[in-house]
Design an enzyme around this catalytic site. Structure first.
Site, PDB file in Angstrom:
ATOM      1  N   ASN A 151       0.834  -1.200   0.000  1.00 26.86           N
ATOM      2  CA  ASN A 151       0.000   0.000   0.000  1.00 26.86           C
ATOM      3  C   ASN A 151       0.871   1.253   0.000  1.00 26.86           C
ATOM      4  O   ASN A 151       2.009   1.214   0.455  1.00 26.86           O
ATOM      5  CB  ASN A 151      -0.901   0.006   1.237  1.00 26.86           C
ATOM      6  CG  ASN A 151      -2.068  -0.954   1.108  1.00 26.86           C
ATOM      7  OD1 ASN A 151      -2.611  -1.141   0.025  1.00 26.86           O
ATOM      8  ND2 ASN A 151      -2.441  -1.576   2.214  1.00 26.86           N
ATOM      9  N   CYS A 172      -5.126  -7.290  -3.256  1.00 28.65           N
ATOM     10  CA  CYS A 172      -5.532  -6.920  -1.904  1.00 28.65           C
ATOM     11  C   CYS A 172      -6.287  -8.082  -1.274  1.00 28.65           C
ATOM     12  O   CYS A 172      -6.906  -8.887  -1.967  1.00 28.65           O
ATOM     13  CB  CYS A 172      -6.415  -5.675  -1.950  1.00 28.65           C
ATOM     14  SG  CYS A 172      -6.884  -5.036  -0.335  1.00 28.65           S
ATOM     15  N   HIS A 173      -6.249  -8.133   0.045  1.00 28.25           N
ATOM     16  CA  HIS A 173      -6.918  -9.228   0.770  1.00 28.25           C
ATOM     17  C   HIS A 173      -8.431  -9.018   0.873  1.00 28.25           C
ATOM     18  O   HIS A 173      -9.160  -9.955   1.208  1.00 28.25           O
ATOM     19  CB  HIS A 173      -6.373  -9.321   2.206  1.00 28.25           C
ATOM     20  CG  HIS A 173      -4.904  -9.161   2.322  1.00 28.25           C
ATOM     21  ND1 HIS A 173      -4.015 -10.181   2.088  1.00 28.25           N
ATOM     22  CD2 HIS A 173      -4.147  -8.090   2.634  1.00 28.25           C
ATOM     23  CE1 HIS A 173      -2.779  -9.743   2.262  1.00 28.25           C
ATOM     24  NE2 HIS A 173      -2.832  -8.483   2.583  1.00 28.25           N
ATOM     25  N   HIS A 204      -9.771  -0.823  -1.768  1.00 27.78           N
ATOM     26  CA  HIS A 204     -10.296  -0.482  -0.445  1.00 27.78           C
ATOM     27  C   HIS A 204     -11.642   0.221  -0.509  1.00 27.78           C
ATOM     28  O   HIS A 204     -12.273   0.444   0.520  1.00 27.78           O
ATOM     29  CB  HIS A 204      -9.303   0.369   0.366  1.00 27.78           C
ATOM     30  CG  HIS A 204      -8.200  -0.425   0.969  1.00 27.78           C
ATOM     31  ND1 HIS A 204      -7.377   0.073   1.946  1.00 27.78           N
ATOM     32  CD2 HIS A 204      -7.775  -1.681   0.726  1.00 27.78           C
ATOM     33  CE1 HIS A 204      -6.486  -0.839   2.294  1.00 27.78           C
ATOM     34  NE2 HIS A 204      -6.710  -1.909   1.551  1.00 27.78           N
TER      35      HIS A 204
END
Length: 439
Positions: A151, A172-173, A204
């Site tokens: 990030n 991304c998770h 996000h």
């Protein structure tokens, strides 16, 4: 095949991703090149991954280590895949600086790694390192895929995709667990099996645009009812995102502690009671860092205690992407890619998060079309700050940093322009050699 892990001193994450590869037949005999600038953490990762290799992989993999800038090119040489998980400047001094100086100006943050003034500063000290990676890769492994986990995702991945020739995907998770977490938390676990969903937006802040059960029934009406009811009850960890469902009509991928600082609505000095109302954990990331630093030695010793370290394949995208490319076995991900006609009402320069098909031909993003207007507006409020930050990194002009901070929804809603300029100048000076020079 060679798989290089940049930032391998992130031992737990390296263990998960490389352990996943060792659980994958098409990848398990690869050379895993571990690169870091911290000799102690690099050695710890080597010890743990070597033990996993012996215990679950019959020692089939080859593990090599590379330390510091002098050995970086050798770490990358001949790699087919490069996994990036670096953190430039670490917790101290840089993360502490990213929180403490803004706090002097009355600007409160929760995570500060993706957007906001903290995310801007993190991008500006990381992009020069990413450029060096890309330059080395262009020389020694120009056809490798760069799998970025670092990030601020959209800024770093967007930079790589626009200003280098390296094939880059941002991972991304939060995408793969989004709807599961939502349904679990609302007591709708019986709807998990066979569900279908559509997620798109930006990292996000990608939106759960559609979700249906196995019979094709729309789950959103019941989700909206339960989410509103839950937010009216006892405080819980996901109140901001549930408020998104009520006010915007949709849930988004990343946690409430993250999303609380991506907009001008929740962290407001004029309305301090909202912090408690929405259960917002200010200074959350520094607390996590301190806990992780203090707990790592104990965790490392526990992992190594009996030498019986094992691993089961996780849901991290990396090993599945590599497997799909190597074997031509199709796999679907949510990936961060350049907006080449994918989301109609977001800028073409934006790095967007959309469904992608992975197979032997590489990674192919899927067209989404326009987002609902209110969601496109939320995304756009983040995107222009991201693009201005990239512009600052590429041009070396301080004015773009000022502009990026001014356009950040949270910063711009809390501070006046004069204080924003002062804060940016103070942050740049405090970061010192971690930050390039800006004119």
């Amino acid at each position: 095949m060679k798989i290089t892990f940049m930032g391998a001193g992130s031992t737990v994450f390296a263990r998960n991703v490389i352990g996943d590869c060792m659980c994958t037949p098409s990848l398990c005999e690869s050379e895993f090149a571990l690169y870091d600038i911290d000799a102690d953490r690099l050695r710890e990762s080597e010890i743990i991954l070597s033990a996993i290799n012996r215990n679950i992989n019959e020692g089939k993999a080859k593990i090599t280590t590379y330390l510091g800038e002098a050995e970086r090119k050798d770490a990358l040489r001949g790699a087919s895949f490069v996994i990036n998980a670096i953190q430039v400047g670490g917790y101290e001094p840089c993360t502490v600086t990213d929180f403490e100086i803004p706090k002097k100006y009355g600007l409160q943050q929760t995570i500060a790694d993706t957007l906001g003034i903290g995310g801007i500063m993190r991008a500006l000290r990381t992009i020069p390192v990413m450029k060096a990676f890309a330059d080395d890769m262009q020389e020694v492994c120009p056809d490798a895929w760069f799998l970025n986990y670092t990030n601020p995702m959209a800024m770093l991945t967007g930079y790589m995709q626009r200003y280098t020739k390296i094939k880059t995907i941002g991972l991304c998770h939060s995408v793969q667990g989004c709807s599961r977490h939502l349904l679990d938390s609302l007591g709708m676990e019986d709807k998990l099996e066979g569900r279908t969903e559509k997620i798109a937006g930006i990292n996000h802040m990608a939106w759960l645009l559609e979700i249906h059960d196995k019979d094709g029934n729309d789950l959103y009406p019941e989700i909206k009812r339960r989410a509103k009811e839950k937010n009216q009850g006892e405080k819980h960890w996901d109140m901001v995102r549930y408020d998104y469902i009520d006010k915007l009509g949709y849930y988004c991928t990343e946690s409430s502690e993250h999303n609380a600082e991506y907009n001008p609505f929740y962290i407001k000095s004029k309305y301090p009671e909202m912090i408690d109302k929405f259960n917002i954990p200010l200074d959350e990331y520094p607390r996590r860092c301190v806990d992780q630093i203090n707990g790592w030695a104990k965790q490392r010793d526990e992992i190594l205690a009996d030498g019986k370290i094992t691993h089961e394949r996780s849901q991290e995208y990396a090993s599945y992407i590599m497997e799909a490319i190597v074997t031509n076995k199709p796999y679907k991900i949510g990936g961060n890619v350049l907006n080449d006609g994918l989301i109609d009402n977001l800028p073409k320069e934006a790095c967007v998060e959309v469904p992608c098909l992975v197979d032997g031909s590489g990674i192919t993003p899927c067209k989404v079309g326009p987002l609902p207007l209110q969601l496109a507006a939320m995304n756009s409020s983040n995107i222009y700050s991201q693009l201005l930050t990239i512009e600052a990194a590429v041009t070396g002009k301080r004015q773009y940093i000022y502009n990026a901070a001014m356009m950040d929804p949270h910063t711009g809603s809390e501070l006046n322009i004069e204080d924003i300029h002062k804060m940016v100048d103070e942050l740049i000076e405090a970061h010192g050699d971690w930050m390039p020079d800006f004119e």
